[in-house]
Design an enzyme around this catalytic site. Sequence first.
Site: not given
Length: 212
Positions: A45, A49, A73, A133
């Site tokens: 993953e 960011r 994200t 998640k």
Amino acid sequence: MSGADPRVRAVLKLAPVIPVFTPENVDDAVEVARALFNGGLPVIEVTLRTPVAMEAIKAMVDAVPDAVVGAGTVLSAAQMEQVKQVGGRFAVAPGATPRLYAAARDSDLPFLPGVATSSELMAGLEQGLDTFKFFPAVQAGGAAMLSAWNGPFGDVRFCPTGGISAQTARDFLHLPNVLCVGGSWLTTRALLQARDWAGIEQLARDSAALVG
């Protein structure tokens, strides 16, 4: 895409740990992908960011085509579409909104939305999903919360992420409703600054051997 997406669970079942990696530059991202994959962790993953994240995902996909590289994200429909365009195989979000659920359906990208409360979980179930998640896992109640959820939400499965370490991963992995955990301990800033690819590969090997 309607109803629960079996592709999400298929990805989460590939390894007990999904490394959560925040790339600072593209060349190092490729080395990280190779180290993690060679260590036995095929699912990665990449968090969105940093400015190079999308480029890093594309480079990792090109360099290690057998790895299952996705984006974390993910906060918007535009990002969802971009992830698919660069070859990302799945999308992970820290939470979810109706708009983001719709974007995932439109892009036909396997989507792992984040939940921290039972109400958020029920909203996701109403969207037809059954795999989430749990984030931020430790701060939101940890293994005890997931154990409690297994009663009313027995068919739901989770990838807890947030605050989990190599030492605490087993606390989650032994739960019947946990498919894997997400963790950033494999790609710490110290390891990345040292460009310690062998160290990352060894951590991956150790993590791939974790069982509940």
